[in-house]
Design an enzyme around this catalytic site. Structure first.
Site, PDB file in Angstrom:
ATOM      1  N   GLY A 350       0.897  -1.265   0.384  1.00  0.00           N
ATOM      2  CA  GLY A 350      -0.194   0.137  -0.235  1.00  0.00           C
ATOM      3  C   GLY A 350       0.600   1.086  -0.075  1.00  0.00           C
ATOM      4  O   GLY A 350       1.861   1.033   0.177  1.00  0.00           O
ATOM      5  N   GLY A 352       0.193   5.399   0.772  1.00  0.00           N
ATOM      6  CA  GLY A 352      -0.533   6.366   1.187  1.00  0.00           C
ATOM      7  C   GLY A 352      -0.219   7.568   1.598  1.00  0.00           C
ATOM      8  O   GLY A 352       1.168   7.961   1.381  1.00  0.00           O
ATOM      9  N   GLY A 353      -0.634   8.668   1.878  1.00  0.00           N
ATOM     10  CA  GLY A 353       0.286  10.100   2.057  1.00  0.00           C
ATOM     11  C   GLY A 353       1.178  10.000   2.981  1.00  0.00           C
ATOM     12  O   GLY A 353       1.774  10.667   2.873  1.00  0.00           O
ATOM     13  N   PHE A 354       1.108   9.164   4.191  1.00  0.00           N
ATOM     14  CA  PHE A 354       2.364   9.231   4.961  1.00  0.00           C
ATOM     15  C   PHE A 354       3.601   8.066   4.432  1.00  0.00           C
ATOM     16  O   PHE A 354       4.449   8.602   4.836  1.00  0.00           O
ATOM     17  CB  PHE A 354       2.275   8.622   6.256  1.00  0.00           C
ATOM     18  CG  PHE A 354       1.360   9.645   6.932  1.00  0.00           C
ATOM     19  CD1 PHE A 354       1.189  10.701   7.140  1.00  0.00           C
ATOM     20  CD2 PHE A 354      -0.703   9.370   7.090  1.00  0.00           C
ATOM     21  CE1 PHE A 354      -0.027  11.913   6.952  1.00  0.00           C
ATOM     22  CE2 PHE A 354      -1.001   9.858   7.990  1.00  0.00           C
ATOM     23  CZ  PHE A 354      -1.175  11.248   8.273  1.00  0.00           C
ATOM     24  N   GLY A 355       3.088   7.576   3.472  1.00  0.00           N
ATOM     25  CA  GLY A 355       4.213   6.468   2.898  1.00  0.00           C
ATOM     26  C   GLY A 355       4.390   5.533   2.303  1.00  0.00           C
ATOM     27  O   GLY A 355       3.024   4.806   2.083  1.00  0.00           O
ATOM     28  N   ARG A 356       5.029   4.579   1.745  1.00  0.00           N
ATOM     29  CA  ARG A 356       4.762   3.352   1.575  1.00  0.00           C
ATOM     30  C   ARG A 356       4.537   1.927   2.400  1.00  0.00           C
ATOM     31  O   ARG A 356       5.647   2.132   3.221  1.00  0.00           O
ATOM     32  CB  ARG A 356       5.644   2.638   0.910  1.00  0.00           C
ATOM     33  CG  ARG A 356       5.440   3.754  -1.357  1.00  0.00           C
ATOM     34  CD  ARG A 356       6.949   3.479  -1.976  1.00  0.00           C
ATOM     35  NE  ARG A 356       6.809   4.461  -3.057  1.00  0.00           N
ATOM     36  CZ  ARG A 356       6.445   3.229  -4.055  1.00  0.00           C
ATOM     37  NH1 ARG A 356       6.571   2.429  -4.384  1.00  0.00           N
ATOM     38  NH2 ARG A 356       6.015   4.440  -5.685  1.00  0.00           N
ATOM     39  N   VAL A 357       3.462   1.114   2.364  1.00  0.00           N
ATOM     40  CA  VAL A 357       3.810   0.146   2.828  1.00  0.00           C
ATOM     41  C   VAL A 357       4.450  -0.808   3.141  1.00  0.00           C
ATOM     42  O   VAL A 357       3.753  -1.726   1.171  1.00  0.00           O
ATOM     43  CB  VAL A 357       2.408   0.301   3.792  1.00  0.00           C
ATOM     44  CG1 VAL A 357       2.257  -1.156   5.437  1.00  0.00           C
ATOM     45  CG2 VAL A 357       2.238   1.121   4.196  1.00  0.00           C
ATOM     46  N   LYS A 372       6.066   0.297   7.224  1.00  0.00           N
ATOM     47  CA  LYS A 372       6.114   1.956   6.947  1.00  0.00           C
ATOM     48  C   LYS A 372       7.153   2.541   6.863  1.00  0.00           C
ATOM     49  O   LYS A 372       7.435   2.872   7.757  1.00  0.00           O
ATOM     50  CB  LYS A 372       4.101   2.199   8.023  1.00  0.00           C
ATOM     51  CG  LYS A 372       4.311   3.191   6.740  1.00  0.00           C
ATOM     52  CD  LYS A 372       2.945   4.217   7.443  1.00  0.00           C
ATOM     53  CE  LYS A 372       1.494   4.572   6.153  1.00  0.00           C
ATOM     54  NZ  LYS A 372       0.681   4.566   6.233  1.00  0.00           N
ATOM     55  N   ASP A 469      -6.631  11.586   9.971  1.00  0.00           N
ATOM     56  CA  ASP A 469      -6.395  11.130   8.731  1.00  0.00           C
ATOM     57  C   ASP A 469      -7.444   9.933   9.366  1.00  0.00           C
ATOM     58  O   ASP A 469      -6.900   8.801   8.579  1.00  0.00           O
ATOM     59  CB  ASP A 469      -5.232  10.446   8.149  1.00  0.00           C
ATOM     60  CG  ASP A 469      -5.327   9.856   6.680  1.00  0.00           C
ATOM     61  OD1 ASP A 469      -6.964  10.659   6.335  1.00  0.00           O
ATOM     62  OD2 ASP A 469      -4.494   9.905   6.509  1.00  0.00           O
TER      63      ASP A 469
END
Ligand SMILES: *[C@@H]1O[C@H](CO)[C@@H](O)[C@H](O)[C@H]1NC(C)=O
Ligand SMILES: *[C@@H]1O[C@H](CO)[C@@H](O)[C@H](O)[C@H]1NC(C)=O
Ligand SMILES: *[C@@H]1O[C@H](CO)[C@@H](O)[C@H](O)[C@H]1NC(C)=O
Ligand SMILES: *[C@@H]1O[C@H](CO)[C@@H](O)[C@H](O)[C@H]1NC(C)=O
Ligand SMILES: *[C@@H]1O[C@H](CO)[C@@H](O)[C@H](O)[C@H]1NC(C)=O
Length: 662
Positions: A350, A352-357, A372, A469
């Site tokens: 995944g 998202g806004g905070f980074g890749r997972v 993350k 969020d």
């Protein structure tokens, strides 16, 4: 007396003559220092007594000849006597080049002979002629097709011609095993050769062996040849060579000869030492090899340092004193790197806004984790995040995705969460592929789970943690389909270093409370707003910004409000449920959602109240919640323009929204 003296004289003369006839020529050289050999051309004796036939020169003939001719035929029989020769040689040849020959020749003037394949013995005119009276043993390191050489590493008997009488690959029979063992002429190793001729049988035996080996009992080449038809009465013995390539060295270390007796044994211990490579050669090689070797060495060392540094850098982490107390929550970057195979894309689950997972398997514990990677440049933000989120007991709540720990690198924070095999909620809500759709009971359960986690973050933690969020894609499902909130506290990272004037809003469009968009200050109530939108998503199975019948973008909240105004609130419930839901619960949840996402911040309930409404401990404040003509969008707009609902009395607006007392 006179007669007696005469007889005696006759006897002496006769005896002398007899001695000469029987032949007893014999010599032994262990090294050639002080020898009286005739040297011409390239041949020279080095100070240590080593005989060098080539001097490293090209196509220059070199001859080393025993100074006096030997009597090969005796008077009585006119046949060639038995003789025996032995010599120790060594060949060094950086490039394929011709070898050298031992010869028996009537003369010592080889001015007409040709170099290279003619060994400085013959030429293209006289090769093969019986008048040559030449016998030779060649040690050849090149395969010459002109003379039908068998290979480039052979020993052969030559008679009047370089078309050998017989030849064989350089080798010897091991006395112990009887096995033929190969030798390499150009190895630079000294070797010994024995040549024996027997008058009675006219047999020529050629034998060779590495130095330090006794003469093998079995000859390598054994052939019959009547040398009486070849050799002259008196003949010179010697060595001849004329290499075709530079720096080929043909060394003779020792030499012995005997007529009618085995050649004297060469004392190996007295032989001169052979340089493995010619000195000239050596310096040339040093000239070439040394810089190359040095460069290679530097490259190798540099490469190693580079690789080690790269490896070191690859795994470097940032660690500061203040983190010491969080040691147990600290992960090694190396472990995370290995767990995710260097954060390969195939492990990406995944972004998202905070980074890749990334999904990973921890090397030691074999535990599945989600890593993350949050890139961030505010050290202060990271510090506060770690001290507030990682350290305090906020990590443990059954509706939060368990945060196992963290790791820090420059401008990067890595958060390690327990891996949630069922994935995020949004795909169950919006993806056509996931069948069957979540049941109403599951949806209500998940809404309660997230309410519970927010209650925990807002009210039960040591410090108030604002999530900022909340949305379906940040809710993960555990094995029992319980909702678990992820990414808590991360938004905090973005609060720092941000100018108050700039409207840097963290969150996701559609979930952002209006006052946050204008004032930029997150509060627990901005979370409540997002939570309201989240409830709508789960209940309606629609995204927060949707398209209405006229294909216009519309806020989901406004759409639900519209339904309520039209008295058809349950029409807003996800049609995928096919009516399989509790009307009362659905209406309660939808109304609660609208209350939570009330444009006026202070009209929203706290999470504690939300829990009470959800559990039906207290009824929804119906008087605060009647459909209004005013859309959510208009309220948002007004607030964005700077209206403050508390200051304004809204006389002209027929709204029943009243600030609720919290
Ligand atoms: C042979 O070696 C000697 C001494 O190193 C040198 O003076 C001479 O020029 C060399 N001759 C040839 C033909 O290379
Ligand atoms: C060697 O032979 C050639 C002719 O074949 C002759 O010209 C030369 O003088 C001879 N050299 C010696 C040293 O006898
Ligand atoms: C020895 O040399 C010959 C000729 O080059 C080759 O055919 C043979 O295989 C070699 N034997 C061994 C044991 O290397
Ligand atoms: C030559 O070699 C053969 C076979 O190895 C041996 O029988 C014979 O005695 C040898 N003759 C001489 C003169 O060395
Ligand atoms: C060997 O050659 C010599 C000279 O040509 C000859 O007299 C003698 O008979 C030969 N011996 C044999 C066995 O052929």
């Amino acid at each position: 007396m006179k007669l007696l003296s005469l007889l005696l004289l006759l006897f002496i003369v006769g005896h002398n003559k007899q001695a000469h006839v029987t032949g007893d020529e014999k010599f032994l050289y262990s090294g050639f220092a002080d020898s009286k050999l005739i040297l011409n051309g390239a041949a020279m004796v080095m100070p240590n007594g080593l005989l060098d036939l080539t001097n490293g020169s090209v196509r220059l003939k070199g001859h080393a000849i025993y100074p006096t001719p030997l009597r090969f035929r005796d008077f009585s029989y006119n046949t060639v006597q038995s003789f025996s020769v032995s010599f120790v040689f060594g060949i060094v040849s950086p490039h394929p080049s011709n070898g050298f020959a031992f010869f028996i020749s009537p003369g010592k003037n080889f001015s007409d002979a040709l170099p290279t394949q003619y060994f400085g013995l013959l030429n293209d005119q006289n090769d093969g002629m019986e008048t040559n009276h030449i016998f030779a043993i060649e040690l050849d390191t090149i395969q010459n097709s002109e003379f039908q050489d068998i290979n480039d590493n052979h020993i052969a008997i030559d008679i009047n011609s370089l078309h050998s009488v017989q030849s064989d690959s350089a080798s010897y029979y091991d006395d112990m095993t009887g096995v033929l063992k190969n030798l390499t002429l150009v190895s630079g190793d000294p070797m010994q050769v024995w040549v024996d001729y027997e008058r009675e049988t006219r047999r020529i035996n050629v034998t060779m062996a590495p130095l330090n080996f006794a003469k093998p009992s079995r000859a390598l080449i054994s052939t019959n040849y009547n040398l009486s038809a070849v050799l002259t009465e008196l003949a010179y013995v010697g060595f001849s060579s004329a290499a075709g390539k530079a720096n080929a060295r043909h060394y003779i270390l020792g030499w012995s000869f005997s007529m009618n007796a085995p050649a004297p044994e060469i004392d190996i211990s007295k032989l001169p030492k052979m340089p493995r490579l010619g000195s000239k050669n050596w310096s040339k090689i040093i000239e070439i090899i040394l810089p190359l070797a040095t460069a290679g060495f530097i490259l190798a060392v540099g490469g190693t340092i580079f690789l080690v540094t790269k490896k070191y850098l690859r795994y470097t982490e940032l660690r500061e004193d203040w983190e010491l107390e969080f040691g147990p929550h600290r992960f090694l970057y190396k472990d995370l790197y290995k767990a995710t195979e260097g954060f390969k894309n195939k492990h990406l689950i995944g972004s998202g806004g905070f980074g890749r997972v990334y999904k990973g398997l921890l090397p030691r514990s074999s535990m599945e984790v989600a890593v993350k990677r949050v890139s961030h440049d505010s050290k202060q933000g990271i510090k506060e995040f770690i001290t507030e989120v990682v350290s305090i007991g906020c990590l443990q709540h059954r509706n939060l995705v368990p945060l196992l720990g963290y790791c820090r690198r420059d401008n990067e924070l890595l958060l390690v969460y327990e891996f949630m095999p069922k994935g995020s909620l949004d795909k169950y809500l919006f993806s056509e592929d996931v069948k069957p759709p979540l049941s109403w009971a599951q949806r209500l359960g998940i809404i309660k789970d997230i309410a519970s986690s927010l209650l925990y973050l807002h009210h039960e933690c040591e410090k108030v943690i604002i999530h900022r969020d909340i949305k379906a894609s940040n809710v993960l499902l555990d094995n029992d389909m319980n909702g678990r909130l992820g990414d808590f506290g991360l938004a905090r990272l973005y609060d720092h270093g941000v100018n108050a004037q700039t409207t840097h809003v963290v969150g996701t469009i559609g979930y952002i409370a209006p006052e946050l968009a204008s004032a930029g200050k997150p509060t627990p109530l901005t979370d409540v707003f997002s939570f309201g939108i989240f409830i709508l998503e789960v209940t309606c199975g629609r995204r927060p910004i949707m398209k209405n019948e006229e294909e216009n973008h519309m806020m989901l909240a406004d759409w639900v409000l519209e339904h309520w105004q039209n008295g058809s609130l349950t029409d807003a419930v996800d049609t995928n449920l096919c009516g399989n839901y509790d009307d009362l619960e659905a209406c309660l949840v939808l109304k609660l959602a609208l209350l939570c996402s009330h444009p006026f911040m202070h009209a929203r309930p706290s999470m504690r109240q939300v829990m009470q409404y959800l559990n039906r401990d207290i009824p929804l404040p119906d008087d605060h919640l009647t459909p209004t003509q005013m859309s959510f969008e208009m309220f948002s707009l007004m607030q964005n323009e700077g209206f403050d609902p508390y200051v304004m009395s809204f006389p002209s607006l027929s709204t029943s929204y009243k600030p609720s007392v919290l």
